[in-house]
Scaffold this active site. Structure first.
Site, PDB file in Angstrom:
ATOM      1  N   ARG B  15       0.856  -1.190   0.000  1.00  0.00           N
ATOM      2  CA  ARG B  15       0.000   0.000   0.000  1.00  0.00           C
ATOM      3  C   ARG B  15       0.897   1.248   0.000  1.00  0.00           C
ATOM      4  NH1 ARG B  15      -0.382   4.574   2.522  1.00  0.00           N
ATOM      5  NH2 ARG B  15       0.001   3.492   4.476  1.00  0.00           N
ATOM      6  N   ASP B  16       1.647   1.446   1.074  1.00  0.00           N
ATOM      7  CA  ASP B  16       2.524   2.628   1.148  1.00  0.00           C
ATOM      8  C   ASP B  16       3.575   2.567   0.027  1.00  0.00           C
ATOM      9  OD1 ASP B  16       3.810   4.938   2.154  1.00  0.00           O
ATOM     10  OD2 ASP B  16       3.346   4.371   4.205  1.00  0.00           O
ATOM     11  N   HIS B  19       3.162   4.205  -3.554  1.00  0.00           N
ATOM     12  CA  HIS B  19       3.648   5.563  -3.856  1.00  0.00           C
ATOM     13  C   HIS B  19       5.032   5.507  -4.516  1.00  0.00           C
ATOM     14  CE1 HIS B  19       0.551   7.716  -1.662  1.00  0.00           C
ATOM     15  NE2 HIS B  19       0.791   7.040  -0.559  1.00  0.00           N
ATOM     16  N   SER B 169       3.255  10.634   9.118  1.00  0.00           N
ATOM     17  CA  SER B 169       3.220  10.585   7.646  1.00  0.00           C
ATOM     18  C   SER B 169       4.383  11.322   7.000  1.00  0.00           C
ATOM     19  CB  SER B 169       1.933  11.210   7.117  1.00  0.00           C
ATOM     20  OG  SER B 169       0.843  10.826   7.880  1.00  0.00           O
ATOM     21  N   HIS B 196       3.020   4.227  13.108  1.00  0.00           N
ATOM     22  CA  HIS B 196       3.439   4.110  11.705  1.00  0.00           C
ATOM     23  C   HIS B 196       4.501   5.178  11.457  1.00  0.00           C
ATOM     24  CE1 HIS B 196       2.536   3.701   7.235  1.00  0.00           C
ATOM     25  NE2 HIS B 196       2.986   4.938   7.239  1.00  0.00           N
ATOM     26  N   HIS B 198       7.880   6.944   9.132  1.00  0.00           N
ATOM     27  CA  HIS B 198       8.576   7.092   7.852  1.00  0.00           C
ATOM     28  C   HIS B 198      10.032   7.403   8.160  1.00  0.00           C
ATOM     29  CE1 HIS B 198       5.701   6.702   4.550  1.00  0.00           C
ATOM     30  NE2 HIS B 198       4.802   7.020   5.474  1.00  0.00           N
ATOM     31  N   TYR B 287       3.948  15.570   3.848  1.00  0.00           N
ATOM     32  CA  TYR B 287       3.408  14.234   3.574  1.00  0.00           C
ATOM     33  C   TYR B 287       4.337  13.480   2.617  1.00  0.00           C
ATOM     34  CZ  TYR B 287      -0.705  11.139   3.081  1.00  0.00           C
ATOM     35  OH  TYR B 287      -1.599  10.100   3.130  1.00  0.00           O
TER      36      TYR B 287
END
Lengths: 294, 341
Positions: B15-16, B19, B169, B196, B198, B287
Site C-alpha cells: 500500500r505505502d 507511492h 506521515s 506508523h 517514515h 506528507y
C-alpha cells in the site's frame, strides 16, 4: 417591479447567510425564516430584521402557506425527504440545498434554464457548484472523457452534517460531473485543511479530452468566459493561475473567496452554495413574473 | 502453533510502497509478495492504492492494476495473514469498503488528518458491520499538539476503532515526540495503540522502539523500506531487532530477509534510500507521498524540488493536497523569472 415571496427553511449557517443575500434581491422578497430552535442565532436575526420567524418547522409554515411561493431547504438530506413532500403538496417550489437530490441536479452557471418548470431542484454540493462550470466549459468545446475534481476547504467551514456524511459529497459530486458537466466519467475528492488562519476554498479540475479533440485556444476562451459567468453571481470566484495543458489533460485551478455576508470570507464553499441558491431562485421568479405579465 | 505475539506487525509495502513505484503494482507482484509474507507469518498485509481505496486518480497517480484485483489476488493466497485495506474518507467511500470486504479484506484502516477524526464514524461503523477489524489512522500526527491528538483518538475509539494509530506521515517526529504521544494515548484510551513511521530522518527504527517502550502493540513496517519517501521502518530489520530484545513478533526472520532480497528488491525502480527530497520531507514536515510529485514538478519548472517542499511545509499543506505542488512550483518559477528579468 413586483417580487416573488420566498421563505428559508433552516436557521443554521446556510439559512442565515441566505437571509442576508436575499435582502439585496430585486426580484425576491424574503418574508419568512423557519427553524426549530427559537433561540437559534438565525431566528433571532430574522426577528431583528423584521421577517416572520417560525420555530415549529415546515408544519408551522404550512399553517400560513401564503407567506411564500419558493422555499429554500437548508436543513439536512434526511429532513428534506419529509419537507419536500409537504411543500410539494402545498404547491411550493423547493430549492434543495441539502445532498438529498430528489429533484434534478442544477448548477447555476450550466443547466438552470432546463429546470425552471420543476417543483424541486437540487444544488448538488459546494464542490459541484465550483467545479462543474469548468468541466462544462471544456466539454462544450472539446468532449471530456474523464473529469476529476479536488475540492480543498478549510476545516472550520465544514459543518457536522458534511463531516458525518462525507461520502454524499464525493458520490453526489461525481454523478453531477457526468450528468451536468457532461464528462463521460466523473470523480470527486474532498480534503479538509485545518490551517489557521483558514484557507480559502480551492478547487483543482482535471479534464481529459477525447483523443484528437484538443483545441487549446478554444478551451482557454471557454474557461475565461465561464469564469465571468460564475463571477457574476459569486464575485469571489477566480482562476488561481492560467490553465495547464499537457497532452490531452487540461488542469484548471480555481479559488473561491466568500462575500463575507454571514459566513466569513474563507468559507467560499458555503458562499458559492447560497449565491447559487439565490441565483436559481431569481431565475425561477423572473420566469413566474414573466408568465404573469403575459 | 505459533507463540503468543507481543507485537502485531502490519506490512505496508503493498500500500505505502505503491507511492514509491507510482502505483504500478501488478497482480503477479502482489501474489508473490503476499505468498512470501504469509509464509513468513506476518499477521497483517495492507493492499490498496497508496492513497487508499479509490485513490487511483490524476491527482495521486492512476493505478496500473485495479486495486480490487490486487486485493482479491492477495486474499486468495493469504491463508494465515489477514489482508488490510486503507480508506481515506473524502477519497474512498463505503461502496469500495464493501467491495474490498467481499473480496476478502479483513481489516479496515480508516485514515484522517490528525485533527479531522470526525469524518470517519460512518466508515468505522460500516467496517464493523462488515465484520472487519477496525483501525483509526491519525495521519500527520506532528501537526497537532498532544492534547488534540488525544481528543481525536478518543473520538475514533468512540466510533468503534479497535486500534488507534499515531501516524508520522512526514517522518518528522523525533523520538521524544513519539514517546509523549504514545504515552498520552496509552493513558487516555482503552483500545490498542499503534505507530506508523517514515524513515525520512533515519529515525523510523528509533521512533518505533520508543513507541513500543511506551506501550504501542501494533506496528507498521515496509519490507526493504518499500514505502513513500524514504520508506517506513524496515520490516525485516525490525523483526531482527525485536527478536534480540526478546519481543515476540511471530515472524520468521530468515524468510523475511529472503523475500526482501529476492522478491521485493527487484520490484524497486531504484533502491530506497534517504535522498535529498525525502530528507527534506522529514525536515519540513511534508506528507511523504509528495516526494515524487515534487521531483516531477521541479523538473518541469526547472527549479529545486526542495524549495517546493519547504514552501509546502510552511503553508501547512495536509495529506492529499498534491495539487498544491504544481501550484507552488508555478509560483516559485514565476518569482525566479521576475528576479532574473
Amino acid at each position: 417591479m413586483s417580487k416573488v415571496k420566498v421563505a428559508i427553511l433552516g436557521s443554521g449557517n446556510i439559512g442565515t447567510d441566505l437571509m442576508i443575500k436575499l435582502g439585496r434581491s430585486d426580484v425576491l422578497e424574503l418574508t419568512t425564516v423557519i427553524g426549530i430552535d427559537p433561540d437559534s442565532d438565525g431566528l433571532r436575526r430574522a426577528r431583528e430584521l423584521g421577517y416572520t420567524a417560525i420555530d415549529s418547522g415546515v408544519d408551522g409554515f404550512l399553517e400560513q402557506p401564503e407567506l411564500a411561493d419558493i422555499v429554500f431547504d437548508a436543513t439536512s438530506a434526511k429532513a428534506h425527504l419529509y419537507n419536500s413532500k409537504e411543500l410539494q403538496e402545498a404547491g411550493k417550489k423547493v430549492i434543495d440545498m441539502t445532498p438529498a437530490a430528489i429533484g434534478p441536479y442544477v448548477c447555476a452557471a450550466v443547466n438552470m434554464d432546463e429546470h425552471l418548470d420543476k417543483d424541486n431542484i437540487n444544488l448538488i454540493t459546494c464542490g459541484g457548484q465550483a467545479t462543474i462550470p469548468m468541466v462544462h466549459a471544456v466539454n462544450r468545446v472539446a468532449p471530456v472523457e474523464y473529469a476529476e475534481i479536488v475540492a480543498t476547504i478549510s476545516s472550520r467551514s465544514a459543518g457536522p452534517g458534511t463531516r458525518a456524511n462525507i461520502d454524499e459529497f464525493t458520490e453526489t459530486t461525481s454523478r453531477a460531473i457526468e450528468k451536468v458537466g457532461g464528462a463521460k466519467k466523473g470523480k470527486a475528492i474532498i480534503i479538509l485543511n485545518p490551517a489557521e488562519p483558514p484557507i480559502l476554498m480551492r478547487d483543482t479540475i482535471y479534464t481529459l479530452v477525447e483523443e484528437g479533440k484538443m483545441d487549446e485556444e478554444a478551451i482557454r476562451k471557454s474557461i475565461q468566459d465561464m469564469t465571468e459567468v460564475v463571477k457574476s453571481y459569486v464575485p469571489g470566484y477566480r482562476l488561481r493561475t492560467e490553465p495547464f495543458f499537457d497532452g490531452n489533460l487540461v488542469t484548471i485551478f480555481v479559488e473561491v473567496e466568500g462575500a463575507g455576508d454571514y459566513l466569513p470570507k474563507y468559507a467560499g464553499n458555503l458562499d458559492i452554495m447560497t449565491a447559487a441558491g439565490v441565483k436559481v431562485a431569481e431565475e425561477f421568479a423572473k420566469n413566474v413574473l414573466a408568465k404573469q405579465t403575459v | 502453533m505459533t507463540k503468543q505475539r507481543d507485537i502485531l506487525l502490519t506490512e505496508v509495502a503493498l500500500r505505502d510502497g505503491s507511492h514509491a513505484i507510482s502505483h504500478q503494482f501488478t497482480v503477479d507482484q502482489v501474489l508473490d509478495v503476499t505468498k512470501a509474507l504469509n509464509d513468513a507469518n506476518v499477521p497483517y498485509i495492507e493492499v490498496s492504492h497508496g492513497d487508499g481505496l479509490a485513490g487511483s486518480s490524476v491527482q495521486y497517480g492512476l493505478s496500473k492494476t485495479n486495486e480490487m484485483e490486487l486485493i482479491e489476488a492477495a486474499a486468495s493466497v493469504a491463508d494465515k495473514s489477514k489482508i488490510a485495506v486503507l480508506l481515506l474518507p473524502g477519497i474512498g467511500t463505503l461502496h469500495e469498503l464493501k467491495e474490498a470486504a467481499n473480496l476478502g479484506a479483513k481489516m479496515a484502516r480508516i485514515a484522517t488528518h490528525v485533527t479531522e477524526a470526525d469524518v470517519s464514524p460512518q466508515h468505522i461503523a460500516y467496517a464493523k458491520e462488515l465484520g472487519m477489524e477496525t483501525v483509526g489512522f491519525l495521519m500527520m500526527a506532528h501537526m497537532a499538539p498532544v492534547e488534540k491528538l488525544v481528543e481525536q483518538a478518543k473520538l475514533m475509539e468512540s466510533y468503534g476503532a479497535d486500534t488507534v494509530y499515531v501516524v508520522d506521515s512526514a517522518g518528522y517526529l523525533l523520538p521524544d515526540q513519539v514517546r509523549e504521544r504514545i504515552r498520552a494515548l496509552k493513558q487516555s484510551i482503552g483500545v490498542n495503540v499503534g505507530f506508523h513511521a517514515h524513515n525520512n530522518l533515519s529515525l523510523a527504527m528509533a521512533n518505533t522502539l520508543a513507541a513500543i517502550e511506551e506501550g504501542a502493540t501494533r506496528i507498521d513496517g515496509s519490507v526493504r523500506c518499500l514505502g513513500a519517501g524514504a520508506g517506513n521502518t524496515q520490516t525485516e530489520v525490525l523483526v531482527a531487532v525485536l527478536e534480540r530484545m526478546g519481543i515476540e513478533t511471530g515472524v520468521d526472520l530468515y524468510k523475511m530477509m529472503d523475500l526482501a532480497e529476492d522478491i521485493v528488491a527487484p520490484i524497486l525502480q531504484s533502491p530506497q534510500e534517504i535522498t535529498k527530497d525525502s530528507l527534506t520531507l522529514g525536515y519540513a514536515g511534508v506528507y511523504s507521498s509528495f516526494a515524487l510529485h515534487a521531483k516531477r514538478a521541479a523538473k518541469k519548472f526547472d527549479i529545486d524540488s526542495r524549495d517546493i517542499l519547504i514552501e509546502l511545509g510552511k503553508r501547512k499543506v495536509v495529506g492529499g493536497q498534491e495539487d498544491m505542488i504544481v501550484d507552488v512550483a508555478a509560483e516559485i518559477a514565476a518569482k525566479k523569472e521576475k528576479v532574473l528579468s
